[in-house]
Write an enzyme that holds these catalytic residues in place. Structure first.
Site, PDB file in Angstrom:
ATOM      1  N   GLU A   1      40.606  91.914  41.849  1.00 10.05           N
ATOM      2  CA  GLU A   1      39.498  91.496  42.696  1.00 10.05           C
ATOM      3  C   GLU A   1      39.013  92.697  43.494  1.00 10.05           C
ATOM      4  O   GLU A   1      39.838  93.430  44.040  1.00 10.05           O
ATOM      5  CB  GLU A   1      39.925  90.379  43.658  1.00 10.05           C
ATOM      6  CG  GLU A   1      38.738  89.837  44.435  1.00 10.05           C
ATOM      7  CD  GLU A   1      39.084  88.667  45.363  1.00 10.05           C
ATOM      8  OE1 GLU A   1      40.264  88.267  45.422  1.00 10.05           O
ATOM      9  OE2 GLU A   1      38.170  88.178  46.009  1.00 10.05           O
TER      10      GLU A   1
ATOM     11  N   GLU B   1      47.568  82.875  50.326  1.00  7.48           N
ATOM     12  CA  GLU B   1      47.453  83.152  48.884  1.00  7.48           C
ATOM     13  C   GLU B   1      47.789  81.898  48.082  1.00  7.48           C
ATOM     14  O   GLU B   1      47.154  81.605  47.079  1.00  7.48           O
ATOM     15  CB  GLU B   1      48.359  84.314  48.467  1.00  7.48           C
ATOM     16  CG  GLU B   1      48.158  85.608  49.245  1.00  7.48           C
ATOM     17  CD  GLU B   1      46.719  86.062  49.367  1.00  7.48           C
ATOM     18  OE1 GLU B   1      45.906  85.771  48.480  1.00  7.48           O
ATOM     19  OE2 GLU B   1      46.398  86.711  50.386  1.00  7.48           O
TER      20      GLU B   1
ATOM     21  N   GLY C   1      46.269  93.142  51.897  1.00  6.61           N
ATOM     22  CA  GLY C   1      47.478  92.376  52.200  1.00  6.61           C
ATOM     23  C   GLY C   1      48.151  91.764  50.980  1.00  6.61           C
ATOM     24  O   GLY C   1      49.339  91.955  50.750  1.00  6.61           O
ATOM     25  N   ALA C   2      47.379  91.028  50.185  1.00  8.14           N
ATOM     26  CA  ALA C   2      47.963  90.317  49.055  1.00  8.14           C
ATOM     27  C   ALA C   2      46.843  89.800  48.164  1.00  8.14           C
ATOM     28  O   ALA C   2      45.672  89.851  48.545  1.00  8.14           O
ATOM     29  CB  ALA C   2      48.804  89.149  49.553  1.00  8.14           C
ATOM     30  N   MET C   3      47.238  89.291  46.996  1.00  4.23           N
ATOM     31  CA  MET C   3      46.226  88.833  46.036  1.00  4.23           C
ATOM     32  C   MET C   3      46.697  87.572  45.331  1.00  4.23           C
ATOM     33  O   MET C   3      47.819  87.498  44.835  1.00  4.23           O
ATOM     34  CB  MET C   3      45.960  89.967  45.037  1.00  4.23           C
ATOM     35  CG  MET C   3      44.957  89.615  43.966  1.00  4.23           C
ATOM     36  SD  MET C   3      43.307  89.260  44.664  1.00  4.23           S
ATOM     37  CE  MET C   3      42.729  88.077  43.463  1.00  4.23           C
ATOM     38  N   GLU C   4      45.777  86.620  45.235  1.00  2.00           N
ATOM     39  CA  GLU C   4      46.106  85.264  44.779  1.00  2.00           C
ATOM     40  C   GLU C   4      46.045  85.071  43.270  1.00  2.00           C
ATOM     41  O   GLU C   4      45.794  83.949  42.808  1.00  2.00           O
ATOM     42  CB  GLU C   4      45.134  84.281  45.453  1.00  2.00           C
ATOM     43  CG  GLU C   4      43.666  84.354  44.966  1.00  2.00           C
ATOM     44  CD  GLU C   4      42.745  85.214  45.817  1.00  2.00           C
ATOM     45  OE1 GLU C   4      43.238  86.122  46.511  1.00  2.00           O
ATOM     46  OE2 GLU C   4      41.516  84.980  45.771  1.00  2.00           O
ATOM     47  N   ASN C   5      46.302  86.089  42.451  1.00  2.00           N
ATOM     48  CA  ASN C   5      46.247  85.938  40.987  1.00  2.00           C
ATOM     49  C   ASN C   5      46.921  84.636  40.556  1.00  2.00           C
ATOM     50  O   ASN C   5      47.994  84.299  41.047  1.00  2.00           O
ATOM     51  CB  ASN C   5      46.970  87.096  40.321  1.00  2.00           C
ATOM     52  CG  ASN C   5      46.635  88.408  40.961  1.00  2.00           C
ATOM     53  OD1 ASN C   5      45.489  88.811  40.966  1.00  2.00           O
ATOM     54  ND2 ASN C   5      47.634  89.060  41.561  1.00  2.00           N
TER      55      ASN C   5
ATOM     56  N   GLU D   1      37.138  82.483  50.804  1.00  2.00           N
ATOM     57  CA  GLU D   1      37.894  83.144  51.864  1.00  2.00           C
ATOM     58  C   GLU D   1      37.781  82.421  53.208  1.00  2.00           C
ATOM     59  O   GLU D   1      38.776  82.226  53.903  1.00  2.00           O
ATOM     60  CB  GLU D   1      37.472  84.614  52.002  1.00  2.00           C
ATOM     61  CG  GLU D   1      37.782  85.467  50.762  1.00  2.00           C
ATOM     62  CD  GLU D   1      39.248  85.427  50.334  1.00  2.00           C
ATOM     63  OE1 GLU D   1      40.096  84.955  51.115  1.00  2.00           O
ATOM     64  OE2 GLU D   1      39.549  85.861  49.199  1.00  2.00           O
TER      65      GLU D   1
ATOM     66  N   HIS E   1      44.926  79.471  47.982  1.00  2.00           N
ATOM     67  CA  HIS E   1      43.848  79.877  47.076  1.00  2.00           C
ATOM     68  C   HIS E   1      43.983  79.213  45.701  1.00  2.00           C
ATOM     69  O   HIS E   1      43.012  79.163  44.955  1.00  2.00           O
ATOM     70  CB  HIS E   1      43.873  81.391  46.869  1.00  2.00           C
ATOM     71  CG  HIS E   1      43.005  82.174  47.815  1.00  2.00           C
ATOM     72  ND1 HIS E   1      41.713  81.818  48.119  1.00  2.00           N
ATOM     73  CD2 HIS E   1      43.240  83.336  48.499  1.00  2.00           C
ATOM     74  CE1 HIS E   1      41.195  82.716  48.953  1.00  2.00           C
ATOM     75  NE2 HIS E   1      42.103  83.641  49.204  1.00  2.00           N
TER      76      HIS E   1
END
Ligand code: B3K
Ligand code: ZN
Length: 877
Positions: A128, A305, A268-272, A327, A308
Site C-alpha cells: 500500500e 490492523e 506502523g503496520a499493514m493490514e495485508n 482509515e 481493517h
C-alpha cells in the site's frame, strides 16, 4: 530541479478500470542477488468500461526489469508492446486472455521499503498504496480485485518460514532442491493487500474460536530473539477479534491469521489480508523494555490492523481519494475499542489533544486538504492526520447524529451491501442515511471542505421568561485553494451548569434534558433553552463532539467551575487547558515584549481543588495537570515564537511546582505503586500520575526530588518508570543526567527499540551545540540511516530541541534540510515526512521564517522524488 515536474492526479478524472483480473497467480523465486517474479494474470475487458479498443496499460516501476512476456502462452515480440515511464503498454489484446509476465527485481537494493525488500535477514513486502508495481507489472489500483495464488520458492535452510495471504495449500521440493510453498487466498483483493514474508523466524501459536464456533489459528512471527515479547500483542489480537464480533457483528473469515514483526518499516503496520506486517516497534512489548504508552499503542495498532479485515479488506476503497473510507472508519473503531478496554474519557482526551495539536496544524498549513482530497501528486503524502484523525471525527459525528443503535444498523448495512466491493465515502454515508432515515446530505460537506471550522458562541439570558439564548456562528477559514467556504453540519453537545456547579435540566425544541445535541448547520443560529431561573454557565462541545475551534468568552471563574464540577469529564480537562492557555498566552506575550515574566496563576487554585478530589481517576488528574504542549501552543500562535513559548511553559511549570511542592511530593509517594508490572488501566493511571507529579516536583530544584528521580531510574522494574525518570532528569538539569543517559545506553544497547528511545531523548536535549550533538549521534554505532525508526527517533527528537532545531542562526533548519536531501533518493516516503516542520515556515516569526524558507528553496532546487517535490513545492506556493 527536474525539467518536467510530476503530474497531478484528480478525483474528477476517475474512470472504471478498462480490464479486470479475475485470478492472479504469482511465483517468487527468491534469492539474495536476483529475484524472479512470474505472474499469470487471468484478464478480461471490463464490461462496465464500455471501451473495446483501449490498450492494456499495466503499472510498473523503473526498478522492475521485464524478462519475459506472453499472452495465452504466445511469447510477445518486442513490436507488440512497449515500456514508457515505467508502464507496460500492450496495444492489441483479446477480450479475455492470460498474460504471463516474468520480471527481475532486486529486493536487497530496495531502500525505499516499498514493494519487496529485505529487512535484517528476511524478505518482506509493503504494497500500500502503490508498492505492488515495484514487484511486477499489474493494474495496481484498489478497484481491481483478484483472487491470488502465490508460490514462494527459496532455500529452506535460510528461509524456513515462507508466508503469503490466505491458506497454505501445498509444499514441496523443486528439481533444483529448493523448497516451494503455495498459498491461496479465496477472497478477492486489490494488489495493495498482497504480502509475502520469507525468513528464519520463530513463531508463537495460539487460537481463537469465533462466535460461529470456527477455530482460527493465530500466529505471530518474529526474529527468534524477540519471541519473548509477543504475548501482549497476541492477547490484544484476541481481545480485538472478540470486540469486533460484539460491537460490530464482524467475524474473522479465514482459518488462519498471521502477524509478522519487521525492523525496517516506513510506518506502523499493514493490514495485508490474513498476513499483517508490523513495524516491530508497534508489536513487541515487555515490561522491562516497553513503556505504558507503547503498550497501549501496540494494543491499538493490533486492533486497528485487525479491524481493517472488514473496514478496508472485505469492503475496500474504489480509488485512493477515498482512503479515509477505510482509515477514518478504522481509526474510529480502534479508538472505541481502546476506550472500551481502558478509560473512555482518558482515551478521548488523548485523541483530541493529538488532533487539536497536529491535525489542526496540518489543516492550517500548506498541505491542508479535505478528508476526501480532490487531487494529489504522490498518494503516499496523503496518509495524513486529516485522512486518519479528522476522518475518524467525521465517523464519530455520524455516530453522534444517529445514536449508537442506528449507527450499528448503518454499519451492518454498509458491510452487507458492499461486501467484496471497492466503494466510496459517499457509499458509506448513504448506508448510514438509508438505515437511519437521518438526512446527511449537508453533513457530507465535511468530506470535501478542508480547514478547521471556527465556531463562536455568544449568549444572553432573559430572566422574565427563564430563557437562555445561545447564538453560534461558524466560519471555515478561506485559503488560496479554497477561496469560498460553506457552513457545515456540526453537532454540538451542550450541558448547562448553575453557578454552584449543579447540572441543570432545560428544554430545547420540546425536549427536556440535562444535555442537548445542537445541530449547527448554517452560518449563524440561535438556540433557546427554557425552564431556567438564572443565567447558566454553558458546557459547550462536550466530549469534543465536532473537530472545530470553539470560542466563547469564559471568565476564569467559569472555567474553574467547569474544571471542578462539570459532569462531562472531557470538558473538565478542556477547561483546565483553557485556563493554562490563557495564562501561557499572557506569559508568551511578556516574553516577546522582552519583559520579565510575572503572573498570578489561577491554576494554582484549580489544581489545589483537583488534588483534593478523591473521586477522579488518577489518569485524568495526570492529564489535567499536564500543561499544553509546546506544539499545541505553536498551533494556537501566529506567528510562532518558539523560544518565548518554551520560556513561558517553563515559568508556569516552576510557579505551579513551587506553589504546590508539598502536594506534588505527596502525590508522588502516594501513587508510587510497587509490585509486578501490569499494563492495566489502573496501574498505568498510577504511574502516569506519579511521573507527572515527579516532573513538577523536580522543578522546585530540591535535592530530594532529584534524588528520588535518580533512585527511580536506578531501581525501576519497568521501562515506564525508568524512562520517565531519565527524561525528567535530562530535562531538569539533574546533575547526574549525563551519567544516567550513558548508563541507560550500556544497559539496553542490545535492545534496538530501547536504543531508539535513547536516541530520541539524546537528540531532544536543548543545548546550543545541539546540531553538533545530533551529528555525533548519527555517527554512533546505534544509528542506521536505512532504518526509519532510527531516523525518526533522532530527527524527531532533534525537532523538539528549541535551541537546536529552532536555533536563531538557522543551523538546525540547514541540518534538517541536508538530511532530507540525503534521504530523498534513498527513501522518499521518509524524506517527505521529515519536511513537515519546515513547511510551517509561514507561521514562524520573521527571522526564523526566512531561514526555513531558504532551506525549502534549497531542497526544491534538487532533483526530487515526487514525494518530496509535492510537499516542498506546495509549501512554497
Ligand atoms: N494501511 C496502512 C498504511 C499504509 C501506508 C502506505 N504509505 C496501515 C494502516 O493504516 O492501517
Ligand atoms: Zn489503517
Amino acid at each position: 530541479m527536474k525539467e518536467s515536474q510530476p503530474s497531478t492526479i484528480y478525483l474528477k478524472d476517475y474512470k472504471v478500470p478498462p480490464f479486470l483480473i479475475d485470478k492472479t497467480e504469482l511465483t517468487f523465486d527468491l534469492d539474495e542477488t536476483t529475484t524472479v517474479v512470474t505472474s499469470r494474470l487471468h484478464m478480461r475487458r471490463n464490461p462496465a468500461s464500455g471501451k473495446s479498443t483501449e490498450p492494456l496499460v499495466l503499472d510498473g516501476g523503473e526498478d522492475v526489469k521485464l524478462i519475459g512476456l506472453a499472452m495465452d502462452d504466445y511469447a510477445l515480440p518486442p513490436e507488440e508492446y512497449r515500456i514508457s515511464e515505467g508502464k507496460l503498454i500492450i496495444t492489441a489484446t483479446a477480450d479475455e486472455f492470460v498474460l504471463t509476465c516474468e520480471t527481475l527485481i532486486e529486493p536487497q537494493n530496495n531502500t525505499r521499503l516499498e514493494g519487496l525488500y529485505r529487512s535484517s535477514s528476511m524478505f518482506c513486502t509493503q504494497c500500500e498504496a502503490e508498492g505492488f508495481r515495484h514487484i511486477t507489472y499489474y493494474l495496481d489500483r484498489p478497484d481491481v480485485m483478484s483472487v491470488f495464488t502465490t508460490t514462494i520458492i527459496a532455500d529452506e535452510a535460510r528461509y524456513p518460514v515462507m508466508l503469503s495471504n490466505g491458506n497454505q495449500v501445498e509444499k514441496g521440493k523443486t528439481e533444483e532442491g529448493k523448497t516451494f510453498v503455495v498459498w491461496h487466498d479465496p477472497f478477492p483483493k486489490p494488489a495493495y493487500l498482497f504480502a509475502l514474508v520469507a525468513g528464519d523466524l520463530a513463531v508463537k501459536n495460539d487460537s481463537f474460536v469465533t462466535q460461529s464456533e470456527r477455530e482460527v489459528t493465530l500466529q505471530i512471527f518474529t526474529e527468534p530473539h524477540n519471541l519473548d515479547k509477543v504475548d501482549y500483542a497476541m492477547e490484544a489480537l484476541k481481545r480485538s477479534m472478540r470486540w469486533d464480533e460484539e460491537a460490530y457483528g464482524r467475524e474473522y473469515d479465514l482459518d488462519i491469521f498471521m502477524i509478522v514483526a519487521v525492523d525496517d518499516f516506513n510506518m506502523g503496520a499493514m493490514e495485508n489480508k490474513g498476513l499483517n506486517i508490523f513495524n516491530s516497534s508497534c508489536l513487541l512489548a515487555s515490561p522491562e523494555t516497553t513503556t505504558d504508552d507503547s503498550y497501549l499503542r501496540v494494543e491499538a495498532i493490533v486492533a486497528h490492523e485487525y479491524f481493517h479485515n472488514w473496514s478496508g479488506n472485505r469492503v475496500t476503497c474504489r480509488d485512493w481519494f477515498q482512503l479515509s473510507l477505510k482509515e477514518g472508519f478504522t481509526v474510529f473503531r480502534d479508538q472505541t475499542f481502546s476506550a472500551d478496554m481502558h478509560s473512555e474519557i482518558v482515551k478521548r482526551v488523548e485523541d483530541v489533544s493529538f488532533l487539536r495539536t497536529a491535525q489542526f496544524a496540518e489543516d492550517a498549513g500548506p498541505m491542508s486538504h479535505p478528508v476526501r482530497p480532490a487531487s494529489f501528486i504522490e498518494i503516499s503524502n496523503f496518509y495524513t492526520l486529516t485522512i486518519y484523525e479528522k476522518g475518524a471525527e467525521i465517523v464519530r459525528m455520524v455516530h453522534t447524529l444517529l445514536g449508537a443503535e442506528k449507527f450499528r444498523a448503518g454499519s451492518d448495512l454498509y458491510f452487507d451491501r458492499h461486501d467484496g466491493q471497492a466503494v466510496t465515502c459517499d457509499d458509506f454515508i448513504t448506508a448510514m442515511q438509508d438505515s437511519s432515515g437521518v438526512d446527511l446530505t449537508l453533513f457530507k460537506r465535511w468530506y470535501s471542505q478542508a480547514g478547521t471550522p471556527v465556531v463562536t458562541a455568544t449568549d444572553e439570558f432573559d430572566s422574565a421568561s427563564g430563557t437562555y439564548r445561545l447564538t453560534m456562528k461558524q466560519q471555515t477559514p478561506a485559503t488560496k485553494n479554497q477561496p469560498t467556504t460553506l457552513p457545515l453540519h456540526i453537532p454540538v453537545r451542550v450541558g448547562l451548569l448553575d453557578t454552584s456547579g449543579k447540572v441543570l435540566t432545560s428544554a430545547l425544541s420540546g425536549s427536556t434534558s440535562e444535555e442537548h445535541v445542537l445541530h449547527l448547520n448554517s452560518s449563524e443560529q440561535t438556540f433557546e433553552f427554557t425552564g431556567l431561573t438564572s443565567k447558566p454557565v454553558p458546557s459547550l462541545l462536550r466530549g469534543f463532539s465536532a473537530p472545530v475551534k470553539l470560542h466563547y468568552d469564559y471568565s476564569t471563574s467559569d472555567l474553574l467551575l467547569l474544571m471542578s464540577s462539570d459532569t462531562d469529564g472531557f470538558n473538565r480537562w478542556s477547561a483546565a487547558q483553557q485556563i493554562a492557555v490563557n495564562e501561557l498566552t499572557m506569559l508568551i506575550n511578556q516574553s516577546i515584549a522582552g519583559e520579565s515574566l510575572s503572573l498570578e496563576s489561577q491554576l494554582v487554585k484549580g489544581f489545589k481543588a483537583l488534588l483534593s478530589d478523591e473521586s477522579l481517576d488518577p489518569a485524568m488528574v495526570a492529564l489535567i495537570l499536564t500543561l499544553p504542549s509546546q506544539a499545541y501552543l505553536s498551533e494556537l500562535a501566529n506567528p510562532i515564537h518558539p523560544a518565548a513559548i518554551k520560556e513561558a511553559r517553563q515559568y508556569l511549570k516552576t510557579l505551579l511546582a513551587n506553589a504546590l511542592s508539598g502536594e506534588f511530593e505527596l502525590l508522588y509517594n502516594k501513587h508510587n505503586i510497587q509490585g509486578e508490572y501490569q499494563a492495566t488501566a489502573e496501574d498505568i493511571a498510577h504511574r502516569s500520575l506519579k511521573n507527572t507529579a515527579l516532573s513538577y516536583w523536580v522543578e522546585t530544584n530540591s535535592d530530594q526530588a532529584h534524588q528520588a528521580t535518580f533512585e527511580q531510574f536506578r531501581t525501576a522494574n519497568n521501562m515506564t518508570d525508568q524512562f520517565s525518570a531519565l527524561s525528567i532528569a535530562v530535562h531538569s538539569n539533574n546533575a547526574k543526567a549525563t551519567d544516567m543517559l550513558a548508563a541507560f545506553y550500556e544497559q539496553w544497547k542490545a535492545e534496538p527499540l530501547v536504543v531508539n528511545k535513547w536516541l530520541m531523548l539524546s537528540a531532544s536535549q536543548d543545548s546550543s551545540d545541539a546540531v553538533a550533538s545530533v551529528k555525533a549521534l548519527m555517527e554512533h554505532t546505534a544509528f542506521d540511516l536505512k532504518n526509519p525508526n532510527k531516523v525518526r527517533s533522532v530527527l524527531g527528537g532533534f525537532g523538539q530541541s528549541i535551541s537546536g532545531f529552532h536555533n536563531e542562526d538557522g543551523s538546525g533548519y540547514h541540518f534538517l534540510a541536508d538530511q532530507i536531501i540525503l534521504l530523498n533518493s534513498r527513501n522518499p516516503q521518509i524524506a517527505s515526512r521529515l519536511c513537515t516542520p519546515l513547511t510551517r515556515w509561514k507561521k514562524m516569526e520573521a527571522k526564523r521564517s526566512e531561514k526555513m524558507k531558504a532551506e525549502l528553496e534549497r531542497i526544491l532546487a534538487q532533483d526530487l522524488s515526487k514525494d518530496v517535490y509535492e510537499v516542498v513545492s506546495k509549501s512554497l506556493a
